[in-house]
Design a protein around this motif. Structure first.
Motif, PDB file in Angstrom:
ATOM      1  N   MET A   1     -51.523   2.950 -56.184  1.00 63.93           N
ATOM      2  CA  MET A   1     -51.296   4.237 -56.840  1.00 63.93           C
ATOM      3  C   MET A   1     -52.441   4.493 -57.826  1.00 63.93           C
ATOM      4  O   MET A   1     -52.742   3.659 -58.664  1.00 63.93           O
ATOM      5  CB  MET A   1     -49.949   4.226 -57.569  1.00 63.93           C
ATOM      6  N   THR A   2     -53.072   5.648 -57.722  1.00 62.31           N
ATOM      7  CA  THR A   2     -54.181   5.967 -58.613  1.00 62.31           C
ATOM      8  C   THR A   2     -53.670   6.288 -60.012  1.00 62.31           C
ATOM      9  O   THR A   2     -52.475   6.546 -60.223  1.00 62.31           O
ATOM     10  CB  THR A   2     -54.972   7.172 -58.091  1.00 62.31           C
ATOM     11  N   SER A   3     -54.598   6.311 -60.973  1.00 60.59           N
ATOM     12  CA  SER A   3     -54.212   6.652 -62.341  1.00 60.59           C
ATOM     13  C   SER A   3     -53.620   8.059 -62.403  1.00 60.59           C
ATOM     14  O   SER A   3     -52.646   8.311 -63.113  1.00 60.59           O
ATOM     15  CB  SER A   3     -55.427   6.547 -63.270  1.00 60.59           C
TER      16      SER A   3
ATOM     17  N   GLY B   1     -47.510   4.409 -50.483  1.00 64.19           N
ATOM     18  CA  GLY B   1     -47.315   3.028 -50.059  1.00 64.19           C
ATOM     19  C   GLY B   1     -45.882   2.634 -50.310  1.00 64.19           C
ATOM     20  O   GLY B   1     -45.176   3.263 -51.107  1.00 64.19           O
ATOM     21  N   GLY B   2     -45.414   1.623 -49.615  1.00 61.08           N
ATOM     22  CA  GLY B   2     -44.045   1.164 -49.792  1.00 61.08           C
ATOM     23  C   GLY B   2     -43.921  -0.300 -49.445  1.00 61.08           C
ATOM     24  O   GLY B   2     -44.769  -0.872 -48.746  1.00 61.08           O
TER      25      GLY B   2
ATOM     26  N   ILE C   1     -45.139  13.646 -47.509  1.00 57.93           N
ATOM     27  CA  ILE C   1     -45.201  12.286 -48.059  1.00 57.93           C
ATOM     28  C   ILE C   1     -44.068  12.061 -49.054  1.00 57.93           C
ATOM     29  O   ILE C   1     -43.456  10.985 -49.119  1.00 57.93           O
ATOM     30  CB  ILE C   1     -46.567  12.044 -48.725  1.00 57.93           C
ATOM     31  N   GLY C   2     -43.764  13.098 -49.851  1.00 55.04           N
ATOM     32  CA  GLY C   2     -42.682  12.964 -50.805  1.00 55.04           C
ATOM     33  C   GLY C   2     -41.338  12.693 -50.143  1.00 55.04           C
ATOM     34  O   GLY C   2     -40.478  12.023 -50.707  1.00 55.04           O
ATOM     35  N   GLU C   3     -41.152  13.218 -48.912  1.00 54.08           N
ATOM     36  CA  GLU C   3     -39.902  12.993 -48.188  1.00 54.08           C
ATOM     37  C   GLU C   3     -39.848  11.627 -47.524  1.00 54.08           C
ATOM     38  O   GLU C   3     -38.805  10.972 -47.490  1.00 54.08           O
ATOM     39  CB  GLU C   3     -39.731  14.088 -47.119  1.00 54.08           C
ATOM     40  N   ILE C   4     -40.985  11.162 -46.955  1.00 54.08           N
ATOM     41  CA  ILE C   4     -40.925   9.945 -46.142  1.00 54.08           C
ATOM     42  C   ILE C   4     -41.259   8.673 -46.911  1.00 54.08           C
ATOM     43  O   ILE C   4     -40.892   7.580 -46.484  1.00 54.08           O
ATOM     44  CB  ILE C   4     -41.857  10.070 -44.908  1.00 54.08           C
TER      45      ILE C   4
ATOM     46  N   VAL D   1     -39.728   4.010 -46.822  1.00 51.67           N
ATOM     47  CA  VAL D   1     -40.359   2.692 -46.788  1.00 51.67           C
ATOM     48  C   VAL D   1     -40.323   2.023 -48.167  1.00 51.67           C
ATOM     49  O   VAL D   1     -41.066   1.084 -48.433  1.00 51.67           O
ATOM     50  CB  VAL D   1     -41.807   2.780 -46.265  1.00 51.67           C
ATOM     51  N   GLY D   2     -39.489   2.566 -49.063  1.00 52.51           N
ATOM     52  CA  GLY D   2     -39.298   1.933 -50.364  1.00 52.51           C
ATOM     53  C   GLY D   2     -40.445   2.136 -51.311  1.00 52.51           C
ATOM     54  O   GLY D   2     -40.766   1.255 -52.107  1.00 52.51           O
ATOM     55  N   GLY D   3     -41.076   3.282 -51.249  1.00 44.55           N
ATOM     56  CA  GLY D   3     -42.210   3.517 -52.132  1.00 44.55           C
ATOM     57  C   GLY D   3     -42.230   4.925 -52.673  1.00 44.55           C
ATOM     58  O   GLY D   3     -41.244   5.656 -52.630  1.00 44.55           O
ATOM     59  N   GLY D   4     -43.368   5.314 -53.152  1.00 43.44           N
ATOM     60  CA  GLY D   4     -43.557   6.645 -53.710  1.00 43.44           C
ATOM     61  C   GLY D   4     -44.994   7.059 -53.533  1.00 43.44           C
ATOM     62  O   GLY D   4     -45.873   6.232 -53.293  1.00 43.44           O
ATOM     63  N   GLY D   5     -45.249   8.318 -53.668  1.00 48.88           N
ATOM     64  CA  GLY D   5     -46.613   8.816 -53.530  1.00 48.88           C
ATOM     65  C   GLY D   5     -46.610  10.316 -53.629  1.00 48.88           C
ATOM     66  O   GLY D   5     -45.612  10.952 -53.947  1.00 48.88           O
TER      67      GLY D   5
END
Length: 854
Positions: free
Chosen positions: A1-3, A829-830, A808-811, A815-819
């Motif tokens: 995850m970027t800053s 990533g997840g 991306i916010g939905e999927i 996979v247990g992540g965020g983005g």
């Protein structure tokens, strides 16, 4: 995850949980005092909200605040953790939620949004002291969330009882640490004090007030005050050993590597110089953008120190002084999206830094000669005195380590104890200077106002008057507070900043720094060159060019307000503003994003009213008359019985005490720069007028030409790299051959065998280009049991209704992540790679639904 993603995710999380997201203040503080660090423009310090002496804008607040700390300047570069400039993420409850919710928020954001492994999270709590029990309540909440008692350590007052100073709001705190593993130190938890356990978030339970005698009493309400270091969180999420390897600093180090030919990690001394350039590059660029200029007092002196230290370290790497100018450009490139003012004022910043660097270059040459003289004179005693070492540092900007290195080459010692004593004296003077600056001026202004008759403001009609000094108070040798019998200077109020200018008497001239509004009265903060005397005759002159630009922006806000109400409805209400010579900022009530088409319409409406060159005038009348005429204003809250109504043409009437142009044509060009959220139900527009618009276009044209040149130069190289990185394991032709037509969109959703996020993005770029103007690509890959996702949509696909960030916010949660990201491209990533296929299937359905408009 970027800053940037960390910052955005933090604020979005708390906005979702009912927090008002505050704008970052333009004034970077110079104290290690969180109650000052979060003084937002137009707001009281948080301390006043904790004490119950002021009403906060909302009971729940959140912010990403840029901060500057002076006490670590000399340590920067010597370690991989000391910084001057940093970003502090924070959430605040002002009499709303307390311990349980704050701890739940901290744990949930850490594990579910940032994806930190809860098995590696350690906690510290307060062990108690006389009058304050051990924080067993916090322990219970952490245990309920799954943190075992053996990973919760109770520490004493110095570690886990937060206070801003000897008096004021305070309370116990609980801190979140992350175990970075054996490579960073021995086991044992945060109590060991090693780098293995990195503290990344501090939750303060602000519930007490400490009096001067040390007694604690409950605050009117229980509050929460938290601080999370953005750079530290980035180091954790990007799996980097220090903040200097994260995307917050690594691009600047890479830039300096390219300029100098030195490689980071190959030489300790070079590494130190590269770290200084990265940290000081960020600091001086943000400071200069916020109006701080090199000087000899207070924050101006701090600015001079960091520029000269950067030049000195650049010199060590064999780089010329003007390197700092290029470094500021690299900072603007990296942080311009989050802080657009870096780009807007980049030319001005380059001029400021370049001038100081050029001046110091001449001093540096003299300093090197001075160093040689000191070395020769110290041969007999075999020691360089603390006075000489300090003089080299203070006068010529030589860091102590440079003097130590030169002395070591000659077999000499340096009296470091005497040097440190002189440095501490300098720090004390710096703290005193900071305390005697703007804060003291504001505190003392009411006393000066009471010493003289009320000032008569004549600035609506005149920019220059002959008047007398009716009262005066010296702040230090150069700064003072002055009260005039008549004043042409507008005092800050109603969103408009105060005038600048000069006050000239027989024995001296004063530069106007700020004009304080005290009801209907005013007091002027000035910087003296010579002397002014009470009762003396003076000529007060407003900076006319600055005033013209400011009043053009003020009238433009009135026209903008009208256009917003016409476009969005009468529910629009002004919620705040900034009117200066550089730009205008207008906050207003409205739920939801203003559509791009509406923004274009609003800009065109303002432009049309400017072109019509309609008259602007002001009339003083009763509140009842103003209401009857439909004037806009917060009558009961901020105006007396007699009000000033500013009319623009026949379409806008507003209660306003500010200065304005005579007709709308004087506004000149109008450019709407941005529109965005500043909290629940509030939006912000920033815009430029007049010459600033022309400058804005020139800078963007130059930047575009530079980018085109760079892209042309590297296009062949990048194409070769992309082909080599992707075709070795993945055949793009197969992906393209499997594309499906979905409405007007050609879509590819597929899992591929790549183990690097950059390769995955590069492959998606290539496939999207091959698919044409309406291509939509969603790719996923597995690496070390974790999932990577990228959505890459062409402009045509976006125009058809697709949004990569939304997909991306939905999927990502699957996979247990965020983005997140932009409509054209987003990544995530997840930790649950087993559900990657499910996530890609959902992506395909989302594309299908969006493409068909369902």
């Amino acid at each position: 995850m970027t800053s940037a993603e960390i910052r955005r995710s933090f604020l979005e999380y708390f906005e979702k949980h009912g927090h008002m997201v505050l704008p970052s203040a333009s004034l970077i503080p110079f104290e290690d005092d969180p109650t000052v660090l979060l003084t937002i423009a137009g707001m009281q310090p948080l301390k006043s909200y904790f004490m119950g002496t002021a009403e906060p804008p909302a009971p729940r607040l959140a912010s990403a605040q840029k901060c500057f700390r002076t006490n670590d300047i000399d340590e920067v570069g010597h370690t991989a953790r000391h910084l001057t400039f940093f970003e502090m993420l924070g959430n605040f409850s002002l009499g709303d939620y307390f311990k349980e919710a704050a701890i739940t928020f901290g744990f949930e954001l850490s594990t579910e949004v940032f994806g930190l492994d809860p098995e590696q999270i350690w906690i510290t709590v307060f062990e108690g002291m006389d009058g304050v029990p051990a924080d067993d309540e916090a322990v219970e909440y952490w245990v309920e969330l799954g943190i075992p008692p053996e990973r919760i350590q109770a520490l004493g007052e110095s570690e886990n009882f937060w206070k801003a100073g000897p008096t004021g709001p305070c309370g116990p705190n609980t801190e979140l640490y992350f175990d970075r593993g054996e490579a960073f130190g021995p086991p044992g938890g945060p109590a060991t004090g090693t780098d293995r356990f990195l503290e990344y978030w501090n939750l303060v339970f602000m519930q007490y007030e400490r009096s001067a005698d040390g007694e604690l009493s409950p605050l009117p309400k229980q509050n929460i005050d938290t601080g999370a270091g953005l750079e530290r969180i980035a180091a954790l999420l990007q799996d980097q050993p220090s903040v200097f390897e994260t995307d917050a600093f690594r691009p600047l180090i890479t830039w300096a590597e390219q300029q100098s030919g030195r490689r980071y990690g190959s030489n300790d001394r070079h590494d130190r110089a590269l770290r200084v350039l990265a940290d000081h590059g960020r600091a001086m660029t943000f400071l200069a953008t916020d109006g701080v200029r090199p000087g000899n007092e207070g924050r101006d002196y701090v600015m001079r120190r960091i520029i000269r230290r950067a030049v000195s370290e650049a010199n060590h790497l064999g780089l010329p002084p003007e390197t700092v100018v290029g470094l500021s450009g690299a900072v603007a490139d990296g942080w311009g999206d989050a802080y657009p003012e870096l780009v807007e004022r980049s030319t001005e910043v380059a001029d400021v830094l370049g001038a100081e660097a050029e001046q110091f270059a001449r001093t540096l040459t003299q300093g090197q000669r001075m160093l040689e003289n000191v070395l020769s004179e110290s041969e007999g005693s075999r020691q360089i005195s603390g006075d000489d070492a300090f003089r080299l540092f203070d006068t010529y900007g030589f860091p102590l380590d440079l003097t130590l290195e030169a002395a070591g080459d000659r077999g000499l010692e340096v009296d470091r104890e005497a040097f440190e004593a002189l440095m501490e004296g300098q720090r004390a003077r710096s703290r005193q200077a900071a305390a005697s600056g703007a804060s003291r001026a504001r505190e003392d202004a009411p006393k000066v106002a009471a010493d003289g008759e009320q000032t008569r403001f004549v600035g609506y009609d005149a920019l220059e008057v002959e008047t007398t000094v009716s009262a005066m108070s010296q702040l230090d040798e150069r700064e003072a507070l002055v009260k005039l019998a008549e004043s042409p200077f507008y005092a800050e109020g109603g969103g408009q900043i105060s005038d600048a200018g000069t006050i000239t008497g027989r024995s001296g001239t004063a530069e106007v720094i700020e004009v304080f509004r005290l009801g209907d009265d005013q007091v002027i903060h000035v910087r003296l060159d010579g002397e002014l005397a009470v009762g003396g005759a003076v000529r007060a002159r407003v900076d006319a060019a600055r005033r013209r630009s400011t009043q053009a922006n003020h009238t433009a806000t009135h026209v903008l307000n009208w256009a917003l109400r016409q476009t969005l409805g009468d529910g629009v209400r002004q919620a705040g503003s900034y009117v200066g010579p550089d730009k205008l900022r207008f906050d207003f009530t409205h739920r939801g994003k203003v559509a791009a088409g509406q923004l274009q319409e609003i800009e065109a409406m303002v432009g049309a009213k400017v072109a019509a060159d309609e008259p602007v005038g002001a009339t003083v009348m009763s509140r009842e008359q103003a209401e009857a005429q439909g004037a806009i204003g917060l009558f009961e809250e901020k105006y007396g019985e007699q009000v000033r109504v500013v009319s623009t043409g026949e379409y806008s009437k507003e209660l306003c005490g500010g200065t304005h142009v005579a007709s709308t044509g004087e506004i000149g060009a109008f450019k709407l720069l941005s529109e965005g959220s500043v909290g629940a139900g509030a939006r912000r527009i920033e815009a430029l007028t007049g010459g600033e618009v022309a400058r804005w276009y020139r800078e963007r044209e130059q930047e575009l030409l530079r980018q085109i040149a760079e892209r042309d130069e590297r296009l062949g190289e990048l194409e070769a790299q992309l082909k080599q990185a992707t075709t070795a394991r993945v055949d793009p032709a197969k992906l393209i051959g499997a594309a499906q037509a979905v409405g007007a969109v050609t879509a590819v959703t597929s899992e591929v065998e790549l183990h690097d996020a950059k390769e995955l993005l590069a492959l998606s770029d290539r496939v999207r280009r091959e698919l044409g103007d309406h291509g939509a690509v969603v790719l996923g890959s597995r690496t070390n049991g974790k999932a990577m996702l990228v959505a890459n949509f062409s402009s045509g696909a976006v125009a058809s209704g697709l949004d990569a960030g939304a997909v991306i916010g939905e999927i990502a949660p699957i996979v247990g992540g965020g983005g997140g990201g932009k409509p054209e491209m987003a990544r995530a990533g997840g930790k649950d790679a087993a559900r990657l296929g499910e996530a890609l299937s959902v992506a395909a359905e989302l594309i299908k639904s969006a493409a068909h408009g369902t």
